[in-house]
Design an enzyme around this catalytic site. Sequence first.
Site, PDB file in Angstrom:
ATOM      1  N   HIS A 279      -1.357 -93.619 -20.077  1.00  0.00           N
ATOM      2  CA  HIS A 279      -0.588 -94.082 -20.769  1.00  0.00           C
ATOM      3  C   HIS A 279      -0.595 -95.030 -21.553  1.00  0.00           C
ATOM      4  O   HIS A 279      -0.096 -96.241 -21.525  1.00  0.00           O
ATOM      5  CB  HIS A 279       0.952 -94.346 -19.905  1.00  0.00           C
ATOM      6  CG  HIS A 279       1.624 -95.145 -19.017  1.00  0.00           C
ATOM      7  ND1 HIS A 279       0.493 -96.365 -18.721  1.00  0.00           N
ATOM      8  CD2 HIS A 279       1.925 -94.989 -17.903  1.00  0.00           C
ATOM      9  CE1 HIS A 279       0.770 -96.517 -18.014  1.00  0.00           C
ATOM     10  NE2 HIS A 279       1.208 -96.183 -17.287  1.00  0.00           N
TER      11      HIS A 279
ATOM     12  N   LEU B 176       9.463-101.448 -19.120  1.00  0.00           N
ATOM     13  CA  LEU B 176      10.230 -99.865 -19.033  1.00  0.00           C
ATOM     14  C   LEU B 176       9.607 -98.763 -17.344  1.00  0.00           C
ATOM     15  O   LEU B 176       8.634 -99.757 -17.002  1.00  0.00           O
ATOM     16  CB  LEU B 176       9.429 -98.510 -19.719  1.00  0.00           C
ATOM     17  CG  LEU B 176      10.091 -98.842 -21.246  1.00  0.00           C
ATOM     18  CD1 LEU B 176       9.399 -98.159 -22.370  1.00  0.00           C
ATOM     19  CD2 LEU B 176      11.717 -98.179 -21.264  1.00  0.00           C
TER      20      LEU B 176
ATOM     21  N   HIS C 246      -2.547-100.244 -16.494  1.00  0.00           N
ATOM     22  CA  HIS C 246      -1.640-101.152 -15.864  1.00  0.00           C
ATOM     23  C   HIS C 246      -3.097-101.983 -15.366  1.00  0.00           C
ATOM     24  O   HIS C 246      -3.196-102.861 -14.705  1.00  0.00           O
ATOM     25  CB  HIS C 246      -1.199-100.735 -14.847  1.00  0.00           C
ATOM     26  CG  HIS C 246      -0.178-100.202 -14.536  1.00  0.00           C
ATOM     27  ND1 HIS C 246       1.436-100.193 -15.107  1.00  0.00           N
ATOM     28  CD2 HIS C 246       0.519 -98.742 -14.896  1.00  0.00           C
ATOM     29  CE1 HIS C 246       2.121 -99.231 -15.069  1.00  0.00           C
ATOM     30  NE2 HIS C 246       1.559 -98.142 -15.295  1.00  0.00           N
TER      31      HIS C 246
ATOM     32  N   GLU D 297      -1.340 -93.472  -9.211  1.00  0.00           N
ATOM     33  CA  GLU D 297      -1.484 -94.303  -9.621  1.00  0.00           C
ATOM     34  C   GLU D 297      -0.804 -95.709  -9.240  1.00  0.00           C
ATOM     35  O   GLU D 297       0.025 -96.406  -8.947  1.00  0.00           O
ATOM     36  CB  GLU D 297      -0.305 -94.059 -11.251  1.00  0.00           C
ATOM     37  CG  GLU D 297      -0.123 -95.145 -11.912  1.00  0.00           C
ATOM     38  CD  GLU D 297       0.928 -94.852 -13.030  1.00  0.00           C
ATOM     39  OE1 GLU D 297       1.230 -95.986 -13.860  1.00  0.00           O
ATOM     40  OE2 GLU D 297       1.854 -94.069 -12.638  1.00  0.00           O
TER      41      GLU D 297
ATOM     42  N   ASP E  96       5.041 -88.533 -17.677  1.00  0.00           N
ATOM     43  CA  ASP E  96       5.466 -89.890 -16.685  1.00  0.00           C
ATOM     44  C   ASP E  96       7.168 -89.748 -16.548  1.00  0.00           C
ATOM     45  O   ASP E  96       8.393 -91.091 -16.405  1.00  0.00           O
ATOM     46  CB  ASP E  96       5.530 -91.135 -17.456  1.00  0.00           C
ATOM     47  CG  ASP E  96       4.830 -92.704 -16.175  1.00  0.00           C
ATOM     48  OD1 ASP E  96       4.796 -92.398 -15.627  1.00  0.00           O
ATOM     49  OD2 ASP E  96       5.305 -93.371 -17.069  1.00  0.00           O
TER      50      ASP E  96
ATOM     51  N   GLY F  41      10.073 -91.023 -27.336  1.00  0.00           N
ATOM     52  CA  GLY F  41      10.671 -92.146 -28.004  1.00  0.00           C
ATOM     53  C   GLY F  41      11.114 -92.741 -27.860  1.00  0.00           C
ATOM     54  O   GLY F  41      11.653 -93.597 -28.554  1.00  0.00           O
TER      55      GLY F  41
ATOM     56  N   ASN G 254       1.208 -98.569 -22.853  1.00  0.00           N
ATOM     57  CA  ASN G 254       2.092 -98.983 -22.010  1.00  0.00           C
ATOM     58  C   ASN G 254       1.870-100.001 -21.058  1.00  0.00           C
ATOM     59  O   ASN G 254       0.702 -99.497 -21.099  1.00  0.00           O
ATOM     60  CB  ASN G 254       3.540 -97.699 -21.879  1.00  0.00           C
ATOM     61  CG  ASN G 254       4.313 -97.120 -22.888  1.00  0.00           C
ATOM     62  OD1 ASN G 254       4.296 -96.495 -23.155  1.00  0.00           O
ATOM     63  ND2 ASN G 254       4.971 -98.493 -23.347  1.00  0.00           N
TER      64      ASN G 254
ATOM     65  N   ALA H 253       6.796-101.735 -13.375  1.00  0.00           N
ATOM     66  CA  ALA H 253       7.304-101.228 -11.817  1.00  0.00           C
ATOM     67  C   ALA H 253       6.675-101.383 -10.907  1.00  0.00           C
ATOM     68  O   ALA H 253       7.651-101.104 -10.026  1.00  0.00           O
ATOM     69  CB  ALA H 253       8.372 -99.893 -12.557  1.00  0.00           C
TER      70      ALA H 253
ATOM     71  N   ARG I 273      -3.037-110.371 -31.364  1.00  0.00           N
ATOM     72  CA  ARG I 273      -3.149-109.310 -32.795  1.00  0.00           C
ATOM     73  C   ARG I 273      -4.133-108.176 -32.479  1.00  0.00           C
ATOM     74  O   ARG I 273      -4.508-107.484 -32.347  1.00  0.00           O
ATOM     75  CB  ARG I 273      -3.103-110.442 -33.908  1.00  0.00           C
ATOM     76  CG  ARG I 273      -2.918-109.641 -35.111  1.00  0.00           C
ATOM     77  CD  ARG I 273      -2.597-110.019 -35.992  1.00  0.00           C
ATOM     78  NE  ARG I 273      -3.952-111.298 -36.260  1.00  0.00           N
ATOM     79  CZ  ARG I 273      -3.650-111.810 -37.035  1.00  0.00           C
ATOM     80  NH1 ARG I 273      -3.358-112.597 -38.006  1.00  0.00           N
ATOM     81  NH2 ARG I 273      -4.811-113.100 -36.823  1.00  0.00           N
TER      82      ARG I 273
END
Length: 378
Positions: free
Chosen positions: A210, A299, A189, A121, A268, A243, A213, A134, A221
Amino acid sequence: MIVAGRHWDGGERVEIEVRDGAIARIDPAANPAAPDEPVVAPAFWDVQTNGRWGWSFSGADLTVERAVAIIRAQRELGVGKTCPTLITAPVEDMLRGLRIVAEACDAHPDVAHLVAGIHLEGPFLSALPGYRGAHPAECMRDPDWTLFERFQEAAGGRVVLTTIAPERPGSVEFIKKAVASGVTVALGHAAADAETVRAAVDAGATLSTHLGNGVVAELPRHPNPIWIQAAEDRLSASLIADGHHLGPEVLRVLARAKGPERTILVSDAGWLAGLPPGNYGAWDVDPSGKIVVAGAPYLAGSMLGLEAGLRNLDSAVGGFPRPLLDAATVNPARLLGRAAPRLAVGEPADFVLLRRRAPGDLALLRTCIGGEWFERAV
């Protein structure tokens, strides 16, 4: 060893005999299944796990012993096949991490059995704030096939999945070479527009890493990278359904957009998974279980395993046992070009026992890998 439970594909009660680490017999059980009897299903596939207990697969402090411990720990999370995932880091650290994972597989047959391959990744990701998450911006770079070959050599040919940002120069050529070599290419990403995403998919990319994210906190929008990739029917999507990374409404929308055959759950799991809440230098573990970049909303991996993801996906869209469980078994295997995991005579005895009393009330009871039981991690 004989195990009884409801078969994940059909629901009938069966007895499974395990001998020498493999399934030796599957027969209908004499008594009908009780309503809350556990379901027997293939062990999970997790194609994105970054580390555990403060150790990262791309960290400078990784050792063979630590890599072995992280990989073996997946069994307690219901995982029978995993992709140790290296995030962006200095090149020498990434090369060292790849060599260590390869050495762990070479030295320990049980570790080699668990590793479906390695997921890179990075480092060919967006360096823009928010999109990089990150990942350290100073280590990002444009796709470089010569560098990737160095990574693959260090890994002993075990890199099977790589995530890139397709807007970086040279991405289309890189994707074509990677796919031709047997490596699955994912987009992630990334701040790519629709034309760029289409070009990457035309070149052979098949996954959104993911989805939802690895983007900035505020987006137009429409259009934006989430909708563009969600609407691309040639892309499967991996989802972090812990969650925290996706709200239930977003999870439902993305899972419906991709459908049951193109939805893939990943943990992840971040390098701080398994550690108590607190500050760990540049990262915080929130009491709720979130891992974030200290002082920022971004995150940085998850604390939870695929059990939590399946529970949340079950609440969002249902479909237990199938197609729900396909998101953590059949679909990731198909993504990597592997045979679908199944319960059949001659197959490795890699399966889980699950109890589900109501939608969203789903629990992993324990895991059998190679004929050996592993209790659920607390």
